[in-house]
Design an enzyme around this catalytic site. Structure first.
Site, short mmCIF file in Angstrom:
data_model
loop_
_atom_site.label_atom_id
_atom_site.label_comp_id
_atom_site.label_asym_id
_atom_site.label_seq_id
_atom_site.Cartn_x
_atom_site.Cartn_y
_atom_site.Cartn_z
CG ASP A 131 5.06 -4.95 -3.22
OD1 ASP A 131 5.70 -4.89 -4.27
OD2 ASP A 131 5.18 -4.26 -2.42
CD GLU A 145 0.88 1.55 2.84
OE1 GLU A 145 1.84 2.26 3.41
OE2 GLU A 145 0.82 1.86 1.55
CG ASN A 178 3.79 5.22 4.54
OD1 ASN A 178 4.84 4.50 4.19
ND2 ASN A 178 2.62 4.99 4.25
CG HIS A 216 5.08 1.33 2.42
ND1 HIS A 216 4.48 2.03 1.78
CD2 HIS A 216 6.27 1.36 1.64
CE1 HIS A 216 4.62 2.39 0.68
NE2 HIS A 216 6.10 1.86 0.42
C1 F6R Z 1 7.75 -1.95 -3.98
C2 F6R Z 1 7.48 -1.92 -2.54
C3 F6R Z 1 7.53 -0.62 -1.89
C4 F6R Z 1 8.52 0.37 -2.30
C5 F6R Z 1 8.55 1.80 -1.58
C6 F6R Z 1 9.57 2.80 -2.09
O1 F6R Z 1 7.97 -3.32 -4.22
O2 F6R Z 1 7.47 -2.67 -2.03
O3 F6R Z 1 7.67 -0.80 -0.35
O4 F6R Z 1 9.99 0.07 -2.13
O5 F6R Z 1 6.94 2.23 -1.80
O6 F6R Z 1 9.12 3.04 -3.58
P1 F6R Z 1 10.09 4.01 -4.36
O7 F6R Z 1 11.25 3.25 -4.66
O8 F6R Z 1 9.57 3.99 -5.68
O9 F6R Z 1 10.42 5.40 -3.77
#
Ligand code: F6R
Length: 253
Positions: free
Chosen positions: A66, A141, A134, A136
């Site tokens: 992403d 999401e 959450n 995701h």
């Molecule tokens: C990032 C992504 C997100 C993160 C998730 C956890 O490329 O796809 O799904 O893996 O938001 O973020 P952190 O590791 O910062 O807690």
């Protein structure tokens, strides 16, 4: 679904890096699906160390999950900049073999199509995932529906709040992102979902238990034939408590 619980995130990262090294060494044209955020940083540090010890990425293609809408690759908080800072600059992957969706183009629908084509031509051998508080994965999401292909998403409030730590203020966090859908993740030969710290314990437990549900996107990984949750003690806390409770019930009738 495999669950591996390590004493700390560094040891967990060594395990994940070893799994990736095996794929890189034994596949002719390996394709790595990569994530950003805090979670994969120790993994990327370890891969850099493996590279310094002789592992080559010259034949590897990478596909990132992403990017924020509106941020050019030169923006320090863009995921392009993140990958450069934490991995790409230190290893011998070829720039032209690294793929990250562009969030700074006018034609976002065209960019989604282009990225789906890239993915179609590069089926993922091992997909690295983090998980949002959450539930995701990528930026898929919680919603009433889940998307198959690359799409533009409005980030959930919890995601914006969680990611504001990287920006000067919550207002500066872009509220939209371009993300792959669930198809490339579910089609990956192998999925490594990394989660570290107690803040992730609830989301991890909800992902591995109960039914598959769109309100908890990571729960869809239950249908994947080769997924490993790579956890530290903190992220495994709720799971371990539940196991202990089940065990106690079993032992005492
Ligand atoms: C990032 C992504 C997100 C993160 C998730 C956890 O490329 O796809 O799904 O893996 O938001 O973020 P952190 O590791 O910062 O807690």
């Amino acid at each position: 679904m495999n669950i591996r619980i390590f004493s700390d995130e560094r040891t967990a990262a060594v395990y994940a890096a070893a799994v990736i090294e095996y794929v890189v060494q034994t596949t002719e044209h390996p394709v790595l699906g990569l994530a950003t955020g805090s979670t994969p940083v120790p993994l990327y540090d370890q891969l850099v160390e493996f590279h310094q010890a002789g592992l080559s990425f010259a034949h590897v293609t990478t596909i990132n999950l992403d990017e924020y809408v509106g941020l050019p690759p030169s923006h320090p908080q863009s995921y392009h900049a993140f990958m450069e800072e934490h991995l790409f600059r230190y290893i011998d992957v070829r720039k032209e073999n690294t793929n990250i969706p562009r969030g700074d183009v006018q034609d976002l629908a065209g960019e989604c199509k282009r990225y789906d084509e890239v993915i179609k031509n590069h089926p993922i051998d091992v997909q690295v995932l983090g998980i949002g508080v959450n539930g995701h994965i990528g930026f898929n999401e919680p919603d009433s529906v889940l998307k198959v292909g690359t799409h533009v998403v409005t980030l959930a409030e919890e995601t914006i709040a969680a990611n504001s730590r990287f920006f000067a203020s919550t207002q500066e966090v872009p509220n939209r992102a371009i993300t792959v859908g669930l198809q490339p993740i579910l089609r990956a030969k192998k999925v490594l979902l990394l989660a570290f710290g107690e803040a992730k314990a609830q989301a991890v437990m909800q992902a591995i238990s109960g039914d598959v549900r769109t309100s908890l996107p990571a729960s869809i990984l239950q249908v994947h034939p080769n997924v490993t949750f790579v956890l530290d003690q903190g992220a495994a806390r709720v799971f371990l408590e539940e196991e202990k409770r089940k065990h106690a019930t079993y032992n005492h009738g």
